[in-house]
Design a protein around this motif. Structure first.
Motif, PDB file in Angstrom:
ATOM      1  N   ARG A   1     -10.048  -5.323  -6.152  1.00 11.36           N
ATOM      2  CA  ARG A   1     -10.767  -5.676  -7.690  1.00 11.36           C
ATOM      3  C   ARG A   1     -10.013  -6.769  -8.143  1.00 11.36           C
TER       4      ARG A   1
ATOM      5  N   ARG B   1      -5.962  -4.620  -7.187  1.00 11.96           N
ATOM      6  CA  ARG B   1      -5.709  -3.548  -6.674  1.00 11.96           C
ATOM      7  C   ARG B   1      -6.979  -3.008  -5.843  1.00 11.96           C
ATOM      8  N   PHE B   2      -6.708  -2.115  -4.983  1.00 12.31           N
ATOM      9  CA  PHE B   2      -7.512  -1.526  -3.786  1.00 12.31           C
ATOM     10  C   PHE B   2      -7.553  -0.108  -3.546  1.00 12.31           C
ATOM     11  N   THR B   3      -8.542   0.382  -3.250  1.00 13.53           N
ATOM     12  CA  THR B   3      -8.308   1.847  -2.761  1.00 13.53           C
ATOM     13  C   THR B   3      -8.834   2.235  -1.651  1.00 13.53           C
TER      14      THR B   3
ATOM     15  N   GLY C   1     -11.915  -1.393   2.020  1.00 11.11           N
ATOM     16  CA  GLY C   1     -12.201  -1.152   0.500  1.00 11.11           C
ATOM     17  C   GLY C   1     -12.264  -2.898   0.288  1.00 11.11           C
TER      18      GLY C   1
ATOM     19  N   LEU D   1      -6.203   9.461  -0.763  1.00 13.56           N
ATOM     20  CA  LEU D   1      -6.355   8.042  -1.240  1.00 13.56           C
ATOM     21  C   LEU D   1      -5.195   7.206  -0.856  1.00 13.56           C
ATOM     22  N   VAL D   2      -5.366   6.074  -0.466  1.00 11.12           N
ATOM     23  CA  VAL D   2      -4.106   5.258  -0.203  1.00 11.12           C
ATOM     24  C   VAL D   2      -4.404   3.784  -1.361  1.00 11.12           C
ATOM     25  N   ASN D   3      -3.768   3.611  -2.097  1.00 11.43           N
ATOM     26  CA  ASN D   3      -3.588   2.538  -3.349  1.00 11.43           C
ATOM     27  C   ASN D   3      -2.641   1.269  -2.964  1.00 11.43           C
TER      28      ASN D   3
ATOM     29  N   ASN E   1      -2.524  -3.159  -3.419  1.00 13.43           N
ATOM     30  CA  ASN E   1      -2.391  -4.293  -4.158  1.00 13.43           C
ATOM     31  C   ASN E   1      -2.278  -5.566  -3.195  1.00 13.43           C
TER      32      ASN E   1
ATOM     33  N   THR F   1      -8.983   5.117   2.125  1.00 11.91           N
ATOM     34  CA  THR F   1      -8.926   6.625   2.367  1.00 11.91           C
ATOM     35  C   THR F   1      -8.662   6.756   3.848  1.00 11.91           C
TER      36      THR F   1
ATOM     37  N   ALA G   1       0.884  -1.185  -0.133  1.00  7.88           N
ATOM     38  CA  ALA G   1       0.036  -0.093  -0.058  1.00  7.88           C
ATOM     39  C   ALA G   1       1.018   1.200  -0.099  1.00  7.88           C
TER      40      ALA G   1
ATOM     41  N   SER H   1      -1.277   8.361  -1.597  1.00  5.93           N
ATOM     42  CA  SER H   1      -1.240   9.288  -2.660  1.00  5.93           C
ATOM     43  C   SER H   1      -0.335  10.657  -2.339  1.00  5.93           C
TER      44      SER H   1
END
Length: 354
Positions: free
Chosen positions: A312, A316-318, A309, A278-280, A282, A320, A264, A267
């Motif tokens: 997907r 990936r995931f997002t 979250g 946002l925190v992106n 995998n 906050t 993770a 952003s």
């Protein structure tokens, strides 16, 4: 003709369930041409032990009208449903019964139902279809049997088989091969049967649809069989089956457990207090639809979930983050155990509240 339409439907259907020890639930339309006037069973009770099967004769009186060439002299198949008892099987299915007298319109079909110990209970005739059974089973969706309120069969099963699977290593790293040790023991004694047992190993649709095939492998006298699998096989369902005609006596499935590997990255590494960041990230696999939780360190040791979250299809995931105070704030992403994927944590990262 009806039988061909059924087969087209079956071939087009998706495999939707795992049927390891019995016929799957009936789902398609009843055969409109088949008329059944009587079903007789040669015995009212039978005792079966271990991995044996006992043939019990069934006779069906009835017939069907058809001028289609492919409908001529089809076998009939009788279905029996559990009405009592504790065995793992919920349904019995006869072998393909052949016509032994009369005509297609008014004849007698006969043959055995092979009764295993895993039935162990009371079964009642509930209906009949036209076969052959292996064609009806394509796609794991046999047609509803033409209903018939038939006789019952009391089955006393003893020394039922217990099937287990042990994956090694228990959690398989991505890119690594693995092995499965399959075991067949006597559930009543907890010990092996003491003979080399004929079994079949399958994967994916062979497990889901219960495809026909011989028991082409044998366990050791201790009831064990170990097979090595390549890394590519880790995505599949695997199973050991003890085949009979037409259904399995018993079977067991195994899936490979995977580690929860999470990464993770925020952003932004700093933001004013109260700002959404946002925190992106995998998760390897990917474990599609599984949840991830963004956690913030509260005090010295307490991690608290602040947002969540879903993973997907890309992995990936997002989630906050929202800095709650000024200063350097520790965060991490927690992935709880989900299906075959084990729990995992990302590295701790920081967002500075301004």
């Amino acid at each position: 003709m009806w039988i061909r339409r059924v087969l087209v439907t079956l071939l087009a259907a998706s495999v939707v369930g795992l049927s390891l020890v019995g016929a799957p639930a009936v789902q398609a339309a009843t055969d409109p041409k088949l008329k059944v006037t009587d079903v007789a069973i040669s015995r009212t009770a039978v005792a079966v032990s271990g991995l044996n099967t006992v043939p019990v004769q069934i006779r069906v009186t009835g017939g069907y009208d058809s001028t289609e060439p492919g409908d001529q002299d089809l076998p009939l198949v009788v279905y029996l449903q559990r009405t009592g008892g504790t065995g793992p099987l919920v349904r019995l299915v006869s072998t393909d019964l052949v016509r032994v007298s009369g005509t297609l319109q008014n004849g007698v079909w006969a043959g055995p139902v092979n009764v295993p110990s895993t039935a162990n209970g009371t079964f009642k005739v509930i209906g009949v279809t036209r076969g052959p059974f292996f064609l009806l089973m394509l796609g794991n969706m046999p047609p509803d049997p033409t209903p018939f309120d038939g006789p019952t069969l009391a089955i006393t099963g003893s020394h039922l088989p217990k099937l287990t699977a042990k994956v090694n290593p228990p959690v398989v790293p991505f890119g690594s091969g693995f092995s499965i040790t399959w075991a067949v023991t006597d559930a009543q004694t907890g010990k092996p049967y003491g003979t080399r047992i004929a079994v079949r190993l399958d994967s994916d649709e062979g497990c889901l649809a219960g495809s026909p095939g011989p028991n082409d492998l044998r366990t050791s006298t201790a009831g064990l069989l170990t097979k090595a699998y390549p890394a590519s096989a880790a995505v599949s369902l695997h199973c050991l089956r003890i085949r009979s005609n037409p259904l399995d006596i018993a079977s067991v499935g195994a899936v490979v457990a995977r580690p929860g590997i999470v990464s993770a990255v925020p952003s932004r590494t700093s933001a004013p207090v109260g700002t959404v960041v946002l925190v992106n990230g995998n998760v390897l696999g990917p474990p599609v639809g599984c949840l991830v939780h963004l956690q913030r360190l509260m005090g010295a040791t307490q991690w608290r979930t602040v947002s969540s979250g879903s993973v997907r299809a890309s992995g990936r995931f997002t989630v906050t983050a929202q800095p709650a105070y000024k200063g350097l704030i520790p965060y991490r992403v927690y992935f709880p155990t989900c299906h075959r994927y084990q729990a995992g944590l990302s590295r701790t990262f920081y967002i500075r509240g301004l």
